[in-house]
Structure formats: structure tokens, C-alpha cells
Design an enzyme around this catalytic site. Structure first.
Site, PDB file in Angstrom:
ATOM      1  CE  LYS A  24     -17.790  -1.354   7.388  1.00 50.91           C
ATOM      2  NZ  LYS A  24     -16.641  -1.404   6.468  1.00 50.91           N
ATOM      3  CG  ASN A  25     -14.683  -3.850   8.789  1.00 43.70           C
ATOM      4  OD1 ASN A  25     -15.388  -3.584   7.816  1.00 43.70           O
ATOM      5  ND2 ASN A  25     -14.052  -2.925   9.491  1.00 43.70           N
ATOM      6  NE  ARG A  94     -10.311   0.810  -1.073  1.00 41.84           N
ATOM      7  CZ  ARG A  94      -9.697  -0.283  -0.618  1.00 41.84           C
ATOM      8  NH1 ARG A  94     -10.191  -0.923   0.410  1.00 41.84           N
ATOM      9  NH2 ARG A  94      -8.632  -0.753  -1.235  1.00 41.84           N
ATOM     10  CB  CYS A 118     -12.194   4.979  -0.218  1.00 38.35           C
ATOM     11  SG  CYS A 118     -11.325   4.904   1.327  1.00 38.35           S
ATOM     12  NE  ARG A 123      -8.366   1.831   2.483  1.00 32.71           N
ATOM     13  CZ  ARG A 123      -9.571   1.599   2.974  1.00 32.71           C
ATOM     14  NH1 ARG A 123     -10.542   2.453   2.756  1.00 32.71           N
ATOM     15  NH2 ARG A 123      -9.820   0.506   3.653  1.00 32.71           N
ATOM     16  N   PRO A 124      -3.927   1.460  -1.465  1.00 38.77           N
ATOM     17  CG  PRO A 124      -1.793   1.588  -0.563  1.00 38.77           C
ATOM     18  CD  PRO A 124      -3.151   2.247  -0.516  1.00 38.77           C
ATOM     19  CB  ILE A 125      -4.427  -3.751  -3.602  1.00 42.63           C
ATOM     20  CG1 ILE A 125      -4.259  -3.452  -5.099  1.00 42.63           C
ATOM     21  CG2 ILE A 125      -5.759  -3.232  -3.079  1.00 42.63           C
ATOM     22  CD1 ILE A 125      -5.246  -4.230  -5.968  1.00 42.63           C
ATOM     23  CG  ASP A 126       1.596  -2.048  -1.953  1.00 41.64           C
ATOM     24  OD1 ASP A 126       0.552  -1.526  -1.534  1.00 41.64           O
ATOM     25  OD2 ASP A 126       2.629  -2.104  -1.273  1.00 41.64           O
ATOM     26  CG  ASP A 308     -12.197   1.010  11.365  1.00 44.98           C
ATOM     27  OD1 ASP A 308     -12.471  -0.170  11.103  1.00 44.98           O
ATOM     28  OD2 ASP A 308     -11.515   1.729  10.612  1.00 44.98           O
ATOM     29  CB  ILE A 330      -4.122   3.034  10.285  1.00 49.07           C
ATOM     30  CG1 ILE A 330      -3.802   2.439  11.653  1.00 49.07           C
ATOM     31  CG2 ILE A 330      -4.491   1.968   9.254  1.00 49.07           C
ATOM     32  CD1 ILE A 330      -2.687   1.424  11.667  1.00 49.07           C
ATOM     33  NE  ARG A 400     -19.318   1.690   2.654  1.00 42.30           N
ATOM     34  CZ  ARG A 400     -18.004   1.897   2.698  1.00 42.30           C
ATOM     35  NH1 ARG A 400     -17.540   3.120   2.602  1.00 42.30           N
ATOM     36  NH2 ARG A 400     -17.165   0.888   2.830  1.00 42.30           N
TER      37      ARG A 400
HETATM   38  C1  EPZ Z   1      -9.737  -2.916   6.878  1.00 46.03           C
HETATM   39  O1  EPZ Z   1      -9.369  -2.139   5.740  1.00 46.03           O
HETATM   40  C2  EPZ Z   1     -11.106  -2.418   7.297  1.00 46.03           C
HETATM   41  N1  EPZ Z   1     -12.063  -2.666   6.218  1.00 46.03           N
HETATM   42  C3  EPZ Z   1     -11.044  -0.935   7.640  1.00 46.03           C
HETATM   43  O2  EPZ Z   1     -12.332  -0.549   8.123  1.00 46.03           O
HETATM   44  C4  EPZ Z   1     -10.023  -0.728   8.748  1.00 46.03           C
HETATM   45  O3  EPZ Z   1      -9.899   0.653   9.003  1.00 46.03           O
HETATM   46  C5  EPZ Z   1      -8.660  -1.303   8.318  1.00 46.03           C
HETATM   47  O4  EPZ Z   1      -8.817  -2.690   7.961  1.00 46.03           O
HETATM   48  C6  EPZ Z   1      -7.618  -1.208   9.416  1.00 46.03           C
HETATM   49  O5  EPZ Z   1      -8.062  -1.905  10.540  1.00 46.03           O
HETATM   50  C7  EPZ Z   1     -12.591  -3.896   6.075  1.00 46.03           C
HETATM   51  O6  EPZ Z   1     -12.258  -4.818   6.800  1.00 46.03           O
HETATM   52  C8  EPZ Z   1     -13.608  -4.071   4.997  1.00 46.03           C
HETATM   53  P1  EPZ Z   1      -5.374  -2.475   5.765  1.00 46.03           P
HETATM   54  P2  EPZ Z   1      -8.075  -2.569   4.864  1.00 46.03           P
HETATM   55  O7  EPZ Z   1      -5.086  -3.252   4.541  1.00 46.03           O
HETATM   56  O8  EPZ Z   1      -7.997  -4.041   4.762  1.00 46.03           O
HETATM   57  C9  EPZ Z   1      -1.972   0.222   3.834  1.00 46.03           C
HETATM   58  C10 EPZ Z   1     -14.263   0.775   8.266  1.00 46.03           C
HETATM   59  O9  EPZ Z   1     -14.431   1.946   8.640  1.00 46.03           O
HETATM   60  N2  EPZ Z   1      -1.909  -0.810   2.792  1.00 46.03           N
HETATM   61  O10 EPZ Z   1      -5.058  -3.075   7.099  1.00 46.03           O
HETATM   62  O11 EPZ Z   1      -8.071  -1.774   3.621  1.00 46.03           O
HETATM   63  C11 EPZ Z   1      -3.258   1.027   3.751  1.00 46.03           C
HETATM   64  O12 EPZ Z   1      -3.098   2.102   2.838  1.00 46.03           O
HETATM   65  C12 EPZ Z   1     -13.078   0.426   7.373  1.00 46.03           C
HETATM   66  O13 EPZ Z   1     -14.995  -0.194   8.619  1.00 46.03           O
HETATM   67  C13 EPZ Z   1      -0.897  -0.735   1.819  1.00 46.03           C
HETATM   68  O14 EPZ Z   1      -0.061   0.173   1.831  1.00 46.03           O
HETATM   69  O15 EPZ Z   1      -6.908  -2.038   5.816  1.00 46.03           O
HETATM   70  C14 EPZ Z   1      -3.454   1.523   5.147  1.00 46.03           C
HETATM   71  O16 EPZ Z   1      -2.655   2.678   5.329  1.00 46.03           O
HETATM   72  C15 EPZ Z   1     -12.283   1.649   6.988  1.00 46.03           C
HETATM   73  N3  EPZ Z   1      -0.850  -1.687   0.851  1.00 46.03           N
HETATM   74  C16 EPZ Z   1      -2.866   0.402   6.004  1.00 46.03           C
HETATM   75  O17 EPZ Z   1      -2.062  -0.392   5.130  1.00 46.03           O
HETATM   76  C17 EPZ Z   1      -1.756  -2.726   0.792  1.00 46.03           C
HETATM   77  O18 EPZ Z   1      -1.640  -3.587  -0.112  1.00 46.03           O
HETATM   78  C18 EPZ Z   1      -3.899  -0.503   6.645  1.00 46.03           C
HETATM   79  O19 EPZ Z   1      -4.671  -1.039   5.599  1.00 46.03           O
HETATM   80  C19 EPZ Z   1      -2.768  -2.786   1.783  1.00 46.03           C
HETATM   81  C20 EPZ Z   1      -2.826  -1.824   2.774  1.00 46.03           C
END
Ligand code: EPZ
Length: 419
Positions: A24-25, A94, A118, A123-126, A308, A330, A400
Site C-alpha cells: 500500500k505504502n 490523508r 488522523c 499529521r503535520p506537513i511542515d 506500522d 514515531i 484500507r
Molecule cells: C508513512 O506516513 C506511512 N504512510 C505510514 O503508514 C507510516 O507509519 C509512516 O510513513 C512512518 O513509516 C504512507 O506511506 C501512505 P512520516 P507519513 O512523514 O509519510 C512527523 C500505515 O499504517 N512529521 O514519516 O505520514 C509525523 O507527525 C501508515 O500504513 C512532521 O512532524 O510518515 C510523524 O510523527 C500509517 N512533519 C513522523 O514525522 C511533517 O511534515 C513520521 O511521519 C511530516 C511528518
């Protein structure tokens, strides 16, 4: 809350052989890459998941054509008519934020509503946005709508991420492929799904190297074309089936997996006392001995133990002899399976980012509710080993990320039905 539920009769050993579907990811960012390619892409080993259908709805809303023939999803992105994703579609999933980089890279403009938080927390995107700004994007955010645009061509940038965010690495990669100059992403995420996306984009004519390491280089190219690509296997689904075998004292051969993606997960099951034999494209696991606790388990970015898998391993540890400690580094809110596992007789104390699990001699079936995708999978795994019947509701979360989880588990000995 969806009315359909899974009903699991526990106490049967999981044994036999099972294939693992595409990741999926990986397929979600690859679908965004298909839009960026501007051609026709045939994506093999594409899993049948609700998140994939949600992504196809987004692609169609932008003017692409999507059609499935068996396990191949064909995306025709030759003509796209829009650079905006509606709020409804953004709220559905999201992780559609990964379309931002693709639309921006293709059309130089993108409008989408801010993805909500979520179940796992905000889930910040900064990190996504600051990386895109370094690439030259102008971004305005008001009334919950993000409006991004590139004034000129992308001419490369040197971007260091404050933390190895998977989504941010993917978005920056997608936005930097078409342009000139070289973009370097430092402290990039190293997950195998990042490498899969880079391989897909290179098959479309991109020039990406270093993927899988902390420093990824993207040399801008004039344009891309379509490609044929096969998605990597889903390492989290594989870990889930392994957990089913482990908790029921069974034995299982998993086909179509990549053991090299799963060293940290395999070693956790070995620490619990399972025998695990990885081959080139399969893994054999058997749990002949009673499971033992894992002293301390920390989730970290790849190649460490993946967040995960944490809820699923928590479920298995409820039946492991001794005390296990899990530190979730995480996500803020990723012990959502714990309260439901307590209803089944587990002994878990979760406080902040730490959960302490005391193994119990048995679990009892109960009516449970899936709070998120992996917490739902954890309840199914626990139900397989519980006395009596376990019901799991909110299957929309599980669907999902798992292709017909009941059919898969029934094929390896589980007594499970969806009603
Ligand atoms: C991906 O999410 C996966 N989703 C998640 O899988 C997975 O848990 C995660 O990576 C970590 O491996 C998909 O690939 C679709 P991150 P993502 O950005 O990209 C913080 C599942 O169950 N962060 O690596 O959102 C964030 O809050 C899902 O299949 C910021 O602070 O993960 C988190 O604490 C759940 N600012 C950490 O980083 C940002 O701009 C990791 O997030 C982005 C992230």
C-alpha cells in the site's frame, strides 16, 4: 462506523502457505508518480485496497483514466484537466498529500485542502512544505486550503530534512524530477517504499540516485513517459501474517516477500522464540515454543523496527511469557489497540510513548472496535488466539491496508467470517 464486522473463532493454529500482496505504502506514491509521468503506466502487483480506489478517484477527478485488469492497474495520465483536489477527496485519505508534489511537478500549480489529522494524531506537513519552498514553490495557506505554485522551472536545491519523513521525501522527489539542476535531499527517509517510488520514476525517465540511503539525488529532466512497473510486496502485511502464526503457535510459508526489507521485524519474532527462515522471495516462520517477552522494543525510522508493525507485535506480546516494553517514537497516538486488547484480557499499561505488556496465559474473545488500520489488524491477530469469538468492527480501517483479510487468514486455517 461501518456495520460489517469480522467474527473470529480463536484457538486454531495458523499454518500453510500464503502470498503477500503489493505494498500500500508504495503503490500510493507510485500512483502520484503515474500522474507526474504524463504517459500511460501499467502498475503490476497492485493490491485491491480501498486506499488504492480512493487514489484512482483522485486521478480521475484530475482528468486521468484508471482501469484494472487483474493485478495490473493502468493509469493514462496523458491529459489532465485540473490542478485541484476537492476537500471531500482529501478528507477520504490523508496520504493523498503525496499528490501535491506530483501535481506541482507536472502543472507548476496545485490547490488542495489541508489534510486533516488522523487516528494516529495530528499529521503535520511542515517538512513537506518547507522542502517544496526550498525548491521555489510559493505556498499560501488560508481557510484550510493550500495553494502552491512554481513561478519558474525547478533548478535544483540542497534540502536537509529535520527528520526522515517518508511523505516529505516522496513529495520533494516528485516535485524535483522535472526541471534542471540537481536536487539533493539529506536526512531522507530510507524506507523501501521510497526506493520503489524512485525505481518507478527512473523507469519513467527520471534520474534519481541514492534512494534507500539518507542522501537522495534527483537530476532534473525535461519530461517523463509512461512505464510498466511491479510494486514491491507489502512488508507490513507480511509482518501481520507472521504475527498470526506466532500468536497461534503455528507455522507459515509467506510467498512473494522481500526478506531484505524485514530484518528488524524478523529479529523481533526471533527474540520472541519463533524460528524464522528467510529465502530469496519467501519467509518461513514457526512458533513451536511458547513465546517469550521482548525486553524493550523501540520504533524508529527504517531500517529500525517499523511503527506500522508495532500494534501487531503488541498483540502478539500479550501472550508472550514475561514483561515487554514498547517505546513508540514515531506517532503520538499509536497505542489505539491497547484498550481493546484489555477487553480481551490482556495486561497492558500504556502511558505516553511507552507501553508495558505483561504476558497472560490466555485471551478471551470480545466485541472490539478497530480505531485505525494497524490497531484493527492487531485485534484480528489477537482474536485468532483468544478463547471464543472475537468481533472486530470498523472494517473500513482494515480494508484500507489488507486485501480481504478474512479470505487470506481463512486460507491458512483461521475460522473467520465477515458479516
Ligand atoms: C508513512 O506516513 C506511512 N504512510 C505510514 O503508514 C507510516 O507509519 C509512516 O510513513 C512512518 O513509516 C504512507 O506511506 C501512505 P512520516 P507519513 O512523514 O509519510 C512527523 C500505515 O499504517 N512529521 O514519516 O505520514 C509525523 O507527525 C501508515 O500504513 C512532521 O512532524 O510518515 C510523524 O510523527 C500509517 N512533519 C513522523 O514525522 C511533517 O511534515 C513520521 O511521519 C511530516 C511528518
Amino acid at each position: 462506523m461501518t456495520e460489517s464486522r469480522l467474527y473470529i473463532e480463536g484457538g486454531r493454529k495458523i499454518c500453510g502457505e500464503i502470498g503477500v500482496h503489493g505494498a500500500k505504502n508504495s503503490v500510493l506514491p507510485v500512483l502520484a508518480g503515474a500522474l507526474l509521468s504524463g504517459g500511460v503506466c501499467r502498475i503490476h502487483n497492485c493490491p485491491e485496497l480501498s486506499d488504492v480506489y480512493a487514489s484512482c478517484r483522485i486521478l480521475r477527478s484530475l482528468g486521468c483514466r484508471c482501469g484494472r485488469e487483474g493485478d495490473v492497474l493502468e493509469v493514462d495520465a496523458r491529459s489532465i484537466s485540473d490542478y485541484e483536489i476537492s476537500e471531500g477527496l482529501m478528507r477520504e485519505m490523508r496520504s493523498s498529500i503525496v499528490f501535491l508534489g506530483a501535481i506541482l511537478g507536472r502543472l507548476r500549480r496545485c490547490r488542495l485542502s489541508f489534510p486533516g489529522g488522523c487516528e494516529l494524531g495530528p499529521r503535520p506537513i511542515d517538512i513537506h512544505l518547507s522542502g517544496l519552498k526550498k525548491l521555489g514553490a510559493r505556498i499560501s495557506e488560508d481557510h484550510g486550503v493550500l495553494d502552491c505554485s512554481f513561478s519558474g522551472a525547478v533548478t535544483g536545491a540542497d534540502i536537509t530534512l529535520p527528520l526522515p519523513s517518508v511523505g516529505a521525501t516522496e513529495n520533494i522527489m516528485l516535485a524535483a524530477v522535472i526541471g534542471s539542476g540537481e536536487t539533493v535531499i539529506r536526512n531522507a527517509a530510507r524506507e523501501p517504499e521510497i526506493s520503489d517510488l524512485a525505481e518507478f520514476l527512473n523507469a519513467c525517465g527520471a534520474s534519481i540516485s541514492g534512494h534507500g540511503s539518507s542522501t537522495v539525488s534527483i537530476k532534473g529532466v525535461g519530461g517523463l513517459h509512461g512505464c510498466e512497473f511491479s510494486v514491491m510486496p507489502d512488508r507490513i502485511v507480511a509482518a501481520t501474517y507472521m504475527g498470526a502464526a506466532a500468536i497461534t503457535g503455528g507455522e507459515l510459508m509467506l510467498r512473494g516477500v522481500r526478506p531484505s526489507d524485514m530484518y528488524s521485524t524478523v529479529s523481533v519474532y526471533e527474540q520472541m522464540g519463533c524460528s524464522v527462515y528467510p529465502y530469496s522471495d519467501r519467509i518461513y516462520i514457526s512458533a513451536k515454543k511458547p513465546l517469550c517477552a521482548v525486553k524493550t522494543l523501540r520504533t524508529t525510522p527504517y531500517p529500525g523496527f517499523p511503527t506500522d508493525c508495532q500494534p501487531i507485535v503488541m498483540a502478539v506480546l500479550t501472550r508472550a511469557k514475561g514483561t515487554s516494553v514498547i517505546v513508540e517514537n514515531i506517532f503520538e497516538n499509536r497505542f489505539r489497540a491497547a484498550p481493546e486488547l484489555l477487553r480481551m484480557g490482556a495486561d497492558i499499561k500504556a502511558e505516553g510513548k511507552v507501553a508495558v505488556i505483561e504476558g497472560v496465559p490466555k485471551l478471551s474473545g470480545a466485541a472490539t472496535v478497530a480505531a485505525d488500520l494497524r490497531a484493527g489488524a492487531a485485534l484480528v491477530v489477537a482474536g485468532l488466539a483468544a478463547d471464543g469469538t472475537t468481533a472486530v468492527s470498523n472494517l473500513n480501517y482494515i480494508d484500507r491496508g489488507y486485501e480481504s483479510i478474512e479470505t487470506a487468514l481463512r486460507s491458512i486455517g483461521a475460522k473467520i467470517r465477515r458479516a
